[in-house]
Design a protein around this motif. Structure first.
Motif, PDB file in Angstrom:
ATOM      1  N   VAL A 120       0.839  -1.204   0.000  1.00 43.61           N
ATOM      2  CA  VAL A 120       0.000   0.000   0.000  1.00 43.61           C
ATOM      3  C   VAL A 120       0.871   1.251   0.000  1.00 43.61           C
ATOM      4  O   VAL A 120       0.614   2.199  -0.751  1.00 43.61           O
ATOM      5  N   VAL A 121       1.912   1.277   0.807  1.00 37.12           N
ATOM      6  CA  VAL A 121       2.810   2.435   0.841  1.00 37.12           C
ATOM      7  C   VAL A 121       3.507   2.595  -0.513  1.00 37.12           C
ATOM      8  O   VAL A 121       3.645   3.712  -1.022  1.00 37.12           O
ATOM      9  N   PHE A 125       1.086   4.057  -2.978  1.00 36.07           N
ATOM     10  CA  PHE A 125       0.873   5.471  -2.678  1.00 36.07           C
ATOM     11  C   PHE A 125       2.029   6.312  -3.200  1.00 36.07           C
ATOM     12  O   PHE A 125       1.823   7.358  -3.829  1.00 36.07           O
ATOM     13  N   LEU A 126       3.251   5.866  -2.952  1.00 29.10           N
ATOM     14  CA  LEU A 126       4.419   6.609  -3.442  1.00 29.10           C
ATOM     15  C   LEU A 126       4.465   6.619  -4.973  1.00 29.10           C
ATOM     16  O   LEU A 126       4.848   7.630  -5.583  1.00 29.10           O
ATOM     17  N   ALA A 174       1.845   6.543  -6.941  1.00 31.91           N
ATOM     18  CA  ALA A 174       0.813   7.483  -7.383  1.00 31.91           C
ATOM     19  C   ALA A 174       1.304   8.922  -7.246  1.00 31.91           C
ATOM     20  O   ALA A 174       1.088   9.743  -8.143  1.00 31.91           O
ATOM     21  N   ILE A 175       1.981   9.239  -6.149  1.00 34.52           N
ATOM     22  CA  ILE A 175       2.534  10.585  -5.978  1.00 34.52           C
ATOM     23  C   ILE A 175       3.555  10.871  -7.074  1.00 34.52           C
ATOM     24  O   ILE A 175       3.562  11.957  -7.671  1.00 34.52           O
TER      25      ILE A 175
END
Length: 54
Positions: free
Chosen positions: A13-14, A17-18, A20-21
């Motif tokens: 998940v992390v 998220f990274l 996507a950023i």
């Protein structure tokens, strides 16, 4: 064993998220560079009297 699965899911998940950023920031920076390049190209056309000293 359950804690390893939870840790692996957390890391996935992390990571997503990274990612996507990174994708969002990369697209924004590329768009800004393209826009800036287009502005510079149109400002550098001969006969442009809108700029001071030009």
């Amino acid at each position: 064993m359950t804690s390893l699965i939870i840790l692996a899911l957390y890391l996935v998940v992390v990571g997503l998220f990274l990612l996507a950023i990174y994708v969002v920031v990369n697209r924004a920076v590329l768009h800004a560079l393209r826009t800036h390049h287009a502005e510079l190209r149109t400002a550098a056309t001969p006969g442009d009297r809108s700029r001071p000293g030009g």
